[in-house]
Design a protein around this motif. Structure first.
Motif, PDB file in Angstrom:
ATOM      1  N   VAL A  93       0.435   6.989  11.294  1.00  0.00           N
ATOM      2  CA  VAL A  93      -0.335   5.355  10.632  1.00  0.00           C
ATOM      3  C   VAL A  93      -1.017   5.344  11.235  1.00  0.00           C
ATOM      4  N   ASP A  94      -1.448   5.821  12.542  1.00  0.00           N
ATOM      5  CA  ASP A  94      -2.589   5.279  13.441  1.00  0.00           C
ATOM      6  C   ASP A  94      -3.525   6.815  13.464  1.00  0.00           C
ATOM      7  N   PRO A  95      -5.086   7.062  13.421  1.00  0.00           N
ATOM      8  CA  PRO A  95      -5.293   8.316  13.510  1.00  0.00           C
ATOM      9  C   PRO A  95      -5.265   8.526  14.898  1.00  0.00           C
ATOM     10  N   ASP A  96      -5.020   7.801  16.183  1.00  0.00           N
ATOM     11  CA  ASP A  96      -4.699   8.677  17.511  1.00  0.00           C
ATOM     12  C   ASP A  96      -3.200   9.681  17.614  1.00  0.00           C
ATOM     13  N   PRO A 126      -5.653  11.704   9.591  1.00  0.00           N
ATOM     14  CA  PRO A 126      -4.731  11.520   8.477  1.00  0.00           C
ATOM     15  C   PRO A 126      -4.335  10.655   8.763  1.00  0.00           C
ATOM     16  N   ILE A 127      -4.101   9.344   8.155  1.00  0.00           N
ATOM     17  CA  ILE A 127      -2.599   8.540   8.092  1.00  0.00           C
ATOM     18  C   ILE A 127      -2.699   7.536   6.486  1.00  0.00           C
ATOM     19  N   ILE A 128      -1.712   7.123   6.855  1.00  0.00           N
ATOM     20  CA  ILE A 128      -1.220   6.325   5.273  1.00  0.00           C
ATOM     21  C   ILE A 128      -0.688   5.367   5.998  1.00  0.00           C
ATOM     22  N   ALA A 129      -2.124   3.845   6.011  1.00  0.00           N
ATOM     23  CA  ALA A 129      -2.263   2.581   6.239  1.00  0.00           C
ATOM     24  C   ALA A 129      -0.927   1.791   6.021  1.00  0.00           C
ATOM     25  N   LEU A 130      -0.892   1.085   6.758  1.00  0.00           N
ATOM     26  CA  LEU A 130      -0.050  -0.567   6.455  1.00  0.00           C
ATOM     27  C   LEU A 130      -1.280  -1.365   5.970  1.00  0.00           C
ATOM     28  N   PRO A 131      -0.939  -1.863   5.288  1.00  0.00           N
ATOM     29  CA  PRO A 131      -2.217  -3.029   4.943  1.00  0.00           C
ATOM     30  C   PRO A 131      -0.782  -4.257   4.691  1.00  0.00           C
ATOM     31  N   GLU A 132      -1.695  -5.333   5.034  1.00  0.00           N
ATOM     32  CA  GLU A 132      -1.130  -6.409   5.051  1.00  0.00           C
ATOM     33  C   GLU A 132      -0.130  -7.141   3.610  1.00  0.00           C
ATOM     34  N   PRO A 133      -1.643  -6.869   1.881  1.00  0.00           N
ATOM     35  CA  PRO A 133      -0.825  -7.103   0.653  1.00  0.00           C
ATOM     36  C   PRO A 133       0.144  -5.593   0.601  1.00  0.00           C
ATOM     37  N   PHE A 134       1.181  -7.072   0.275  1.00  0.00           N
ATOM     38  CA  PHE A 134       2.004  -5.825  -0.498  1.00  0.00           C
ATOM     39  C   PHE A 134       3.083  -5.927  -1.771  1.00  0.00           C
ATOM     40  N   HIS A 135       3.104  -5.541  -2.747  1.00  0.00           N
ATOM     41  CA  HIS A 135       3.530  -5.275  -4.061  1.00  0.00           C
ATOM     42  C   HIS A 135       4.086  -4.123  -4.630  1.00  0.00           C
ATOM     43  N   ILE A 178       5.288   2.321   0.343  1.00  0.00           N
ATOM     44  CA  ILE A 178       6.627   1.510  -0.431  1.00  0.00           C
ATOM     45  C   ILE A 178       7.066   0.413   0.681  1.00  0.00           C
ATOM     46  N   GLY A 179       7.846   2.365   1.131  1.00  0.00           N
ATOM     47  CA  GLY A 179       8.615   2.106   2.211  1.00  0.00           C
ATOM     48  C   GLY A 179       8.915   3.500   3.270  1.00  0.00           C
ATOM     49  N   ILE A 180       9.828   3.622   3.941  1.00  0.00           N
ATOM     50  CA  ILE A 180       9.835   4.253   4.943  1.00  0.00           C
ATOM     51  C   ILE A 180      11.579   4.787   4.145  1.00  0.00           C
ATOM     52  N   ASN A 181      11.992   6.096   3.819  1.00  0.00           N
ATOM     53  CA  ASN A 181      13.340   6.653   2.966  1.00  0.00           C
ATOM     54  C   ASN A 181      13.689   7.084   4.753  1.00  0.00           C
ATOM     55  N   THR A 182      15.602   6.072   4.325  1.00  0.00           N
ATOM     56  CA  THR A 182      16.327   5.460   5.373  1.00  0.00           C
ATOM     57  C   THR A 182      17.488   6.504   5.503  1.00  0.00           C
ATOM     58  N   GLU A 232       7.577  -1.693   3.224  1.00  0.00           N
ATOM     59  CA  GLU A 232       6.750  -1.813   3.949  1.00  0.00           C
ATOM     60  C   GLU A 232       6.277  -2.698   5.066  1.00  0.00           C
ATOM     61  N   PRO A 233       6.487  -3.952   4.249  1.00  0.00           N
ATOM     62  CA  PRO A 233       6.473  -5.498   5.878  1.00  0.00           C
ATOM     63  C   PRO A 233       7.413  -5.436   6.423  1.00  0.00           C
ATOM     64  N   VAL A 234       7.772  -4.479   6.501  1.00  0.00           N
ATOM     65  CA  VAL A 234       9.382  -4.289   8.064  1.00  0.00           C
ATOM     66  C   VAL A 234       8.518  -3.528   8.308  1.00  0.00           C
ATOM     67  N   VAL A 235       8.507  -2.504   8.332  1.00  0.00           N
ATOM     68  CA  VAL A 235       7.595  -1.537   8.694  1.00  0.00           C
ATOM     69  C   VAL A 235       6.830  -1.442   9.390  1.00  0.00           C
ATOM     70  N   ARG A 236       5.702  -2.378   8.601  1.00  0.00           N
ATOM     71  CA  ARG A 236       4.528  -3.220   9.453  1.00  0.00           C
ATOM     72  C   ARG A 236       4.361  -4.226  10.562  1.00  0.00           C
ATOM     73  N   PHE A 237       5.747  -4.554  10.378  1.00  0.00           N
ATOM     74  CA  PHE A 237       5.873  -5.774  11.283  1.00  0.00           C
ATOM     75  C   PHE A 237       6.702  -4.654  13.195  1.00  0.00           C
ATOM     76  N   VAL A 238       8.225  -3.958  12.648  1.00  0.00           N
ATOM     77  CA  VAL A 238       7.720  -3.416  13.750  1.00  0.00           C
ATOM     78  C   VAL A 238       7.682  -2.206  14.013  1.00  0.00           C
ATOM     79  N   TYR A 239       6.791  -1.928  13.940  1.00  0.00           N
ATOM     80  CA  TYR A 239       5.583  -1.142  14.123  1.00  0.00           C
ATOM     81  C   TYR A 239       4.653  -1.453  15.795  1.00  0.00           C
ATOM     82  N   TYR A 240       3.412  -2.451  15.215  1.00  0.00           N
ATOM     83  CA  TYR A 240       3.555  -3.484  15.470  1.00  0.00           C
ATOM     84  C   TYR A 240       3.631  -4.435  17.244  1.00  0.00           C
ATOM     85  N   GLU A 241       5.346  -4.394  16.610  1.00  0.00           N
ATOM     86  CA  GLU A 241       6.011  -4.657  17.654  1.00  0.00           C
ATOM     87  C   GLU A 241       6.361  -4.302  18.616  1.00  0.00           C
TER      88      GLU A 241
END
Length: 612
Positions: free
Chosen positions: A224-227, A292-301, A365-369, A387-396
Motif C-alpha cells: 500500500v506504500d511504494p516504500d 507498485p501499490i494498491i491505493a487506499l483512497p478516501e471515497p469508498f463504494h 474492496i477489502g482484505i480477505n480474512t 477498505e475504510p477499516v483497513v485504511r484507518f488501521v494502517y495509518y494508526e
C-alpha cells in the motif's frame, strides 16, 4: 453451383407452376438464402409431379428457408423464431410427404411388375426414367426427413449454430479484456508472506487453546506504500519469529513458443510494524522502494452483486486469481462481535488471508480474512475487511505501532421491535443508550440513558454494528459529534473519547515469541500489568510473571505450570519481571531443586520441580 447441370441431371419436367417454383428457388439460391437440401425438395417435386398439397408444403419450406425459421441441420441463420404451434403444424405435413413418397416407391415397384406381366401389351417404360425417379424419390425423402427432425419439438427454441472465435459477440470479449487488465495490474501489488513462529494448533479445542506449537504459515499481503509498507492479516504474522516476503512477477499469458514460466523472485526479510487483533490486521515493512501499490483512497463504494477479484497464495500457489461477486455488504457473522465484513463468493482458500479483494476498476474492496467452511476449502462464503477499516488501521499502526482502544463511557444496545413497543419509542430500529458511566466523557457531555443515536460525525447510525464501527474508526484526539433523539427532539453533543484498556480474549495473543519463551520450562511468560490484571478477574497478586502460553510437547524440565498462573517468587525470592526469572533460572545447575510460589485461580500454592 451450375444450375443448368442440376436441371439436366434431375430431368426436370416443367410446366407453368413448376417453372414458377423453380425461379423462386433459383432466386433464393443466388441470394444464399436456401440450402441444397431445400433445392432438392422442389426439383424432386418437379420430377415426380407431386400433388398440389405437397407443392404447397414445399412453398412453406421455401418460406422457412428464406430466414423465418432456423434450420440448424443445414446451417441457416436465425431471423425470427417460430412458435410451438407452427412447429407442430409443419411437422405433420412433412411427415405426410415422406409417407406419400413411400407410396410412390410402391407404385413404381408395382408398375415394373405390371410391365413384366403385361409384356405382350405395348406398354414401354424407360428403365432410365424409372432409375431417375427412384433417385429423386430417395433424395427427396432424405431431405424431407432432415427438415422434419430439425423443426423444433414442442415449441423449443432451436439450438444456435456454433460460432467461430471471430463471431463471438464483442461485449464478452470487452468484458474479458477488462477483467484481465484489472487482474494484471492488481497482482503486481500482491506478495506472498512466509512466517515461521509459534501458534495454536489447528485442532486445538477450548480447553487447550493456550497450547502453542512451532508453525510455518503462508499468507498474502498487499503493498500500500511504494516504500515497502504491506498490509496483511494479524493471524498470518501472530507469533512470528521470522517473516519473509516474496515479490515476484507472474506469467499472465500462454503463447506457443513465447511463454516464460520461470520468473525471478526477490525475497525480503520483513519487520513487524504493528498488529491489531480486533480488526485482524497487521502492517509489515520490507527494505524496498518504488514498488507498485494498491491505493487506499478516501471515497469508498461497494454494491451488492458487483464483480470482484480475489488474489492470493492459496496453499502457496502465488498470484492465484479467482472471480466472484459481492454476496452481501455490511455482513456481521458474529452477533456478539460488532465487526462488519464484505461477503463474497469468490473462491478463497487457506493462503488467501491478507490478500486483496478488488472491484472491476481495480479499487480495493477489502482484505480477505476468513471463510465459512465445513471441509476446510472454499464453499463460496468468504469475508473481507472493508477498505475504510483497513485504511484507518494502517495509518494508526504506521504512526503508533498499535491502535488505541477508545471509550466514551456509555453503554449502548440495539433497538428491537419489542423494546420499541415496551418503551414506546418513535422507531423500532437503531441504537439506544442503556447506561452512562458517572464522571465519564459521555456524562460530561450531557448524554443520558434512553437517548437514541441519530448521527455520528454526520453519518446516519441505523444499527449497533455501524455504531461500534464508526466509534472505532473515529479519529483519535478529536471530539466526536453525536446527534441523538431525546423525547422526540434532536440534541447535538460533542464527546471527547478516552483511551481504554483493550480486551484480552487469549493470553497467548500477548506473547512475543522472540523474548517471552523460556525454552527450558516450555512456557511463554509476560510481566503482570494493568491490562492482564483486567483480563484476570479476582487476581490477588500485584506483582509477578504470568504464564501466557505452554509449548506443545515435553520441555526439558517438567514444571506443571498452567496458563494463567502468576509466578510470584522463586525459592522465596520475589519476582517482578520475566528478566528476573531468567536470571534466577540461569544460576541453577542440573539436579537443583526449585520451588515457585504461584497464584492459580485466586489460590496461592507451591509448584516444585528439579532442574534437568
Amino acid at each position: 453451383m451450375n444450375l443448368s447441370i442440376l436441371w439436366r441431371f434431375w430431368g426436370f419436367q416443367s410446366d407453368a407452376f413448376h417453372s414458377l417454383s423453380l425461379n423462386v428457388v433459383f432466386g433464393f439460391i443466388e441470394e444464399r438464402r436456401i440450402t441444397v437440401a431445400a433445392f432438392e425438395l422442389v426439383v424432386g417435386a418437379g420430377v415426380l409431379r407431386l400433388r398440389p398439397v405437397l407443392i404447397v408444403l414445399l412453398v412453406t419450406v421455401l418460406e422457412l428457408a428464406s430466414g423465418r425459421h432456423t434450420m440448424t441441420c443445414f446451417g441457416m441463420r436465425n431471423r425470427r423464431p417460430v412458435g410451438s404451434n407452427r412447429s407442430r403444424a409443419l411437422q405433420v405435413p412433412v411427415m405426410y410427404a415422406i409417407f406419400d413418397l413411400d407410396l410412390k416407391i410402391l407404385k413404381l415397384g408395382c408398375s415394373g411388375e405390371k410391365m413384366y406381366r403385361s409384356r405382350h401389351q405395348r406398354i414401354i417404360v424407360s428403365s432410365l426414367l424409372m432409375e431417375r425417379q427412384m433417385k429423386a424419390i430417395t433424395r427427396l425423402r432424405f431431405a424431407l426427413f432432415c427438415i422434419a427432425v430439425s423443426l423444433p419439438a414442442h415449441g423449443q427454441k432451436p439450438a444456435k449454430q456454433a460460432s467461430t472465435p471471430t463471431d463471438r459477440p464483442g461485449i464478452l470479449q470487452e468484458y474479458d479484456e477488462a477483467i484481465d487488465d484489472v487482474a494484471e495490474r492488481a497482482m503486481h501489488s500482491v506478495v506472498e508472506i512466509e512466517v515461521t513462529g509459534f501458534g495454536k494448533p489447528e485442532s486445538s479445542d477450548d480447553e487447550d487453546q493456550q497450547t502453542l506449537q512451532r508453525q510455518r504459515v503462508i499468507g498474502s499481503g498487499v503493498i500500500v506504500d511504494p516504500d515497502g509498507y504491506i498490509v496483511t492479516n494479524n493471524h498470518v504474522v501472530a507469533g512470528a519469529l521470522r517473516i519473509r516476503v516474496i515479490v515476484a512477477p507472474t506469467t499472465v499469458e500462454l503463447v506457443t513458443g513465447h511463454t516464460q514460466l520461470a520468473n525471478s523472485q526477490r525475497v525480503y526479510e520483513a519487520k513487524l510494524i504493528g498488529t491489531n487483533r480486533y480488526a485482524d490486521l497487521a502492517v509489515i515493512k520490507i527494505d524496498a522502494h518504488d514498488l507498485p501499490i494498491i491505493a487506499l483512497p478516501e471515497p469508498f463504494h461497494v454494491r451488492l452483486g458487483e464483480t470482484v477479484i480475489a488474489i492470493g497464495s492459496p496453499q502457496g500457489l502465488d498470484h492465484t486469481i479467482t472471480k466472484g461477486i459481492v454476496s452481501a455488504v455490511g455482513r456481521q457473522p458474529e452477533l456478539d462481535r460488532p465487526m462488519v465484513y464484505v461477503q463474497t463468493d469468490a473462491p478463497i482458500n487457506p493462503g488467501n488471508s491478507g490478500g486483496p479483494l478488488v472491484d472491476r476498476d481495480g479499487n480495493l474492496i477489502g482484505i480477505n480474512t476468513f471463510i465459512y467452511s465445513s471441509g476446510g476449502g472454499s464453499e463460496g462464503l468468504g469475508f473481507a475487511i472493508p477498505e475504510p477499516v483497513v485504511r484507518f488501521v494502517y495509518y494508526e499502526l504506521k504512526a503508533r505501532g498499535f491502535v488505541p482502544s477508545v471509550s466514551i463511557g456509555a453503554h449502548a444496545q440495539s433497538i428491537t421491535p419489542d423494546l420499541a413497543a415496551g418503551l414506546k419509542l418513535p422507531q423500532d430500529h437503531g441504537v439506544i443508550f442503556s447506561d452512562i458511566d458517572k464522571a465519564g466523557p459521555a456524562a460530561d457531555a450531557g448524554l443520558r440513558s434512553g437517548d437514541i443515536v441519530e448521527l455520528m460525525d454526520s453519518v446516519p447510525i441505523d444499527s449497533f454494528p455501524k455504531y461500534t464501527a464508526y466509534l472505532y474508526i473515529h479519529k483519535r484526539g478529536t471530539p466526536l459529534r453525536m446527534e441523538v433523539l431525546r423525547g422526540g427532539k434532536p440534541v447535538t453533543l460533542f464527546i471527547t473519547a478516552i483511551n481504554s484498556l483493550p480486551t484480552v480474549d487469549s493470553l497467548s495473543d500477548l506473547t512475543n515469541p522472540r523474548k517471552d519463551l523460556i525454552p527450558s520450562l516450555g512456557v511463554f511468560v509476560v510481566d503482570l500489568n494493568d491490562l492482564i490484571t483486567a483480563a484476570l478477574p479476582g487476581l490477588r497478586s500485584k506483582h509477578g510473571v504470568v504464564v501466557a502460553g505452554v509449548l506443545e510437547g515435553e520441555p526439558a524440565t517438567l514444571t506443571n505450570l498452567e496458563v494463567g498462573d502468576v509466578v510470584r517468587s522463586i525459592n522465596g525470592k520475589p519476582l517482578s519481571t520475566s528478566d528476573e526469572l531468567r536470571q534466577q533460572l540461569a544460576n541453577f545447575k542440573t539436579g537443583d531443586s526449585v520451588a515457585f510460589e504461584v497464584e492459580r485461580q485466586s489460590v496461592l500454592q507451591y509448584v516444585a520441580f528439579e532442574i534437568e
